[in-house]
Design a protein around this motif. Structure first.
Motif, mmCIF file in Angstrom:
data_model
loop_
_atom_site.group_PDB
_atom_site.id
_atom_site.type_symbol
_atom_site.label_atom_id
_atom_site.label_comp_id
_atom_site.label_asym_id
_atom_site.label_seq_id
_atom_site.Cartn_x
_atom_site.Cartn_y
_atom_site.Cartn_z
ATOM 1 N N VAL A 127 -15.912 -5.215 -14.066
ATOM 2 C CA VAL A 127 -15.474 -5.874 -13.144
ATOM 3 C C VAL A 127 -14.807 -4.825 -12.264
ATOM 4 O O VAL A 127 -14.862 -3.716 -12.728
ATOM 5 C CB VAL A 127 -14.177 -7.000 -13.419
ATOM 6 C CG1 VAL A 127 -12.907 -7.036 -12.487
ATOM 7 C CG2 VAL A 127 -15.213 -8.052 -13.929
ATOM 8 N N GLN A 128 -15.144 -4.938 -10.764
ATOM 9 C CA GLN A 128 -14.662 -3.851 -10.336
ATOM 10 C C GLN A 128 -13.497 -4.383 -9.299
ATOM 11 O O GLN A 128 -13.450 -5.240 -8.873
ATOM 12 C CB GLN A 128 -15.520 -3.002 -9.019
ATOM 13 C CG GLN A 128 -16.326 -1.208 -10.320
ATOM 14 C CD GLN A 128 -17.670 -2.806 -10.879
ATOM 15 O OE1 GLN A 128 -17.862 -3.622 -10.397
ATOM 16 N NE2 GLN A 128 -17.360 -2.886 -12.324
ATOM 17 N N LEU A 129 -12.247 -3.698 -9.061
ATOM 18 C CA LEU A 129 -11.172 -4.338 -8.222
ATOM 19 C C LEU A 129 -11.267 -3.142 -6.862
ATOM 20 O O LEU A 129 -10.958 -1.470 -7.829
ATOM 21 C CB LEU A 129 -10.362 -4.667 -9.382
ATOM 22 C CG LEU A 129 -10.409 -5.565 -10.414
ATOM 23 C CD1 LEU A 129 -8.702 -6.122 -11.386
ATOM 24 C CD2 LEU A 129 -10.386 -7.069 -9.631
ATOM 25 N N GLN A 130 -10.274 -2.992 -5.623
ATOM 26 C CA GLN A 130 -9.972 -2.335 -4.545
ATOM 27 C C GLN A 130 -9.279 -2.717 -4.193
ATOM 28 O O GLN A 130 -9.308 -4.249 -4.297
ATOM 29 C CB GLN A 130 -11.574 -2.365 -3.710
ATOM 30 C CG GLN A 130 -11.044 -1.345 -2.509
ATOM 31 C CD GLN A 130 -11.520 -0.562 -3.207
ATOM 32 O OE1 GLN A 130 -11.856 0.057 -3.933
ATOM 33 N NE2 GLN A 130 -10.795 0.701 -2.826
ATOM 34 N N ALA A 131 -8.091 -2.711 -4.458
ATOM 35 C CA ALA A 131 -6.650 -2.660 -3.797
ATOM 36 C C ALA A 131 -6.233 -2.210 -2.187
ATOM 37 O O ALA A 131 -7.155 -1.326 -2.228
ATOM 38 C CB ALA A 131 -5.749 -2.401 -4.976
ATOM 39 N N SER A 132 -5.683 -3.114 -1.871
ATOM 40 C CA SER A 132 -5.854 -2.608 0.048
ATOM 41 C C SER A 132 -4.068 -2.845 0.253
ATOM 42 O O SER A 132 -3.759 -4.027 -0.036
ATOM 43 C CB SER A 132 -6.446 -3.104 0.468
ATOM 44 O OG SER A 132 -6.974 -3.742 0.476
ATOM 45 N N GLY A 133 -3.072 -2.916 0.996
ATOM 46 C CA GLY A 133 -2.762 -3.390 2.095
ATOM 47 C C GLY A 133 -1.197 -2.850 1.776
ATOM 48 O O GLY A 133 -0.371 -3.847 2.318
ATOM 49 N N GLY A 134 -0.921 -1.887 0.639
ATOM 50 C CA GLY A 134 0.406 -1.362 1.056
ATOM 51 C C GLY A 134 1.039 -0.439 2.384
ATOM 52 O O GLY A 134 0.486 -0.302 3.220
ATOM 53 N N GLY A 135 2.275 0.375 1.948
ATOM 54 C CA GLY A 135 2.455 0.848 3.604
ATOM 55 C C GLY A 135 4.486 1.597 2.733
ATOM 56 O O GLY A 135 4.237 1.636 1.535
ATOM 57 N N LEU A 136 4.025 1.888 3.885
ATOM 58 C CA LEU A 136 5.870 2.329 4.481
ATOM 59 C C LEU A 136 6.573 1.469 5.092
ATOM 60 O O LEU A 136 5.873 0.922 6.359
ATOM 61 C CB LEU A 136 6.412 3.703 4.927
ATOM 62 C CG LEU A 136 7.734 3.864 5.615
ATOM 63 C CD1 LEU A 136 8.180 3.990 3.826
ATOM 64 C CD2 LEU A 136 7.221 5.491 6.476
ATOM 65 N N VAL A 137 8.197 0.389 4.572
ATOM 66 C CA VAL A 137 8.125 -0.442 5.136
ATOM 67 C C VAL A 137 10.120 -0.249 5.043
ATOM 68 O O VAL A 137 10.061 0.204 3.723
ATOM 69 C CB VAL A 137 7.823 -1.689 4.578
ATOM 70 C CG1 VAL A 137 8.026 -2.201 3.690
ATOM 71 C CG2 VAL A 137 8.321 -3.237 5.424
ATOM 72 N N GLN A 138 10.799 -1.320 6.402
ATOM 73 C CA GLN A 138 12.378 -0.985 6.021
ATOM 74 C C GLN A 138 12.205 -1.668 4.877
ATOM 75 O O GLN A 138 11.921 -2.931 5.077
ATOM 76 C CB GLN A 138 12.661 -1.224 7.128
ATOM 77 C CG GLN A 138 12.466 -0.152 8.292
ATOM 78 C CD GLN A 138 13.579 0.043 9.146
ATOM 79 O OE1 GLN A 138 14.234 -0.948 9.767
ATOM 80 N NE2 GLN A 138 13.439 1.128 10.120
ATOM 81 N N ALA A 139 13.659 -2.354 4.523
ATOM 82 C CA ALA A 139 14.576 -2.920 3.625
ATOM 83 C C ALA A 139 14.285 -4.284 4.327
ATOM 84 O O ALA A 139 14.765 -3.985 5.084
ATOM 85 C CB ALA A 139 16.087 -2.713 2.632
ATOM 86 N N GLY A 140 13.984 -5.169 3.539
ATOM 87 C CA GLY A 140 13.846 -6.611 4.114
ATOM 88 C C GLY A 140 13.020 -7.198 4.936
ATOM 89 O O GLY A 140 12.285 -7.728 5.250
ATOM 90 N N GLY A 141 12.144 -6.062 5.557
ATOM 91 C CA GLY A 141 10.516 -6.286 5.140
ATOM 92 C C GLY A 141 9.848 -6.631 4.763
ATOM 93 O O GLY A 141 10.005 -7.484 3.441
ATOM 94 N N SER A 142 8.179 -7.233 4.293
ATOM 95 C CA SER A 142 6.698 -7.539 3.998
ATOM 96 C C SER A 142 6.172 -6.918 4.122
ATOM 97 O O SER A 142 5.727 -6.238 5.199
ATOM 98 C CB SER A 142 7.140 -9.314 4.722
ATOM 99 O OG SER A 142 8.410 -10.217 4.429
ATOM 100 N N LEU A 143 5.316 -7.260 2.970
ATOM 101 C CA LEU A 143 3.614 -6.409 3.513
ATOM 102 C C LEU A 143 2.747 -7.644 1.959
ATOM 103 O O LEU A 143 3.557 -8.603 1.772
ATOM 104 C CB LEU A 143 4.457 -5.270 2.839
ATOM 105 C CG LEU A 143 4.338 -4.345 2.597
ATOM 106 C CD1 LEU A 143 4.619 -2.638 2.532
ATOM 107 C CD2 LEU A 143 3.621 -3.163 3.896
ATOM 108 N N ARG A 144 1.957 -7.055 2.579
ATOM 109 C CA ARG A 144 0.552 -7.864 1.619
ATOM 110 C C ARG A 144 0.123 -7.311 1.174
ATOM 111 O O ARG A 144 -1.435 -6.438 1.735
ATOM 112 C CB ARG A 144 -0.189 -9.212 2.617
ATOM 113 C CG ARG A 144 -1.111 -10.128 2.376
ATOM 114 C CD ARG A 144 -2.045 -11.022 3.118
ATOM 115 N NE ARG A 144 -0.397 -12.384 3.834
ATOM 116 C CZ ARG A 144 -0.299 -13.328 3.103
ATOM 117 N NH1 ARG A 144 -0.810 -13.444 1.783
ATOM 118 N NH2 ARG A 144 0.150 -14.310 3.433
ATOM 119 N N LEU A 145 -0.045 -7.986 0.386
ATOM 120 C CA LEU A 145 -0.885 -6.550 -0.719
ATOM 121 C C LEU A 145 -2.683 -7.414 -0.676
ATOM 122 O O LEU A 145 -2.214 -8.824 -1.444
ATOM 123 C CB LEU A 145 -0.636 -5.314 -1.818
ATOM 124 C CG LEU A 145 0.275 -4.912 -1.900
ATOM 125 C CD1 LEU A 145 1.092 -4.598 -3.137
ATOM 126 C CD2 LEU A 145 0.220 -4.539 -1.098
#
Length: 118
Positions: free
Chosen positions: A1-19
């Motif tokens: 099984v191979q896994l490819q992650a994406s979606g990280g980044g820089l965000v301010q406190a209180g913000g949101s991200l989706r990985l």
């Protein structure tokens, strides 16, 4: 099984991200998908995990803020991060628990950096 992650980044406190994490290979043998994180100088810790039947478990720090989901048709797992704090800064790794007959093994993605500024 191979896994490819994406979606990280820089965000301010209180913000949101989706990985997002895309699995390939023996995906029908994946029992559980999850996310771990590792901050500099610290151990790698479980963030959240979801099994094939949809059962989830979360680290205490993730409860109420992070949500894990799984789509077996798309072979993906996603981690929605909300109300982010500077302490959430880490490399986030996608993880799979694979069961193939009597054999169990795990697989790791390459990691994606999440940085939360204050």
């Amino acid at each position: 099984v191979q896994l490819q992650a994406s979606g990280g980044g820089l965000v301010q406190a209180g913000g949101s991200l989706r990985l997002s994490c895309l699995a390939s290979g023996m995906t029908n043998s994946i029992h559980a998908l999850g996310w771990y994180r590792q901050a500099p100088g610290k151990q790698r810790d479980l963030v959240a995990r979801v099994t094939r039947d949809g059962s989830t478990n979360y680290a205490d720090f993730a409860k109420g803020r992070f949500t894990i989901s799984r789509d077996d048709a798309k072979k993906t797992t996603e981690l929605q991060l909300t109300s982010l704090k500077p302490d959430d800064t880490a490399v986030y790794y996608c993880h799979a628990e694979v069961r193939w007959g009597p054999t169990e093994f795990e697989s790791w993605g390459q990691g994606t950096q999440v940085t939360v500024s204050s």
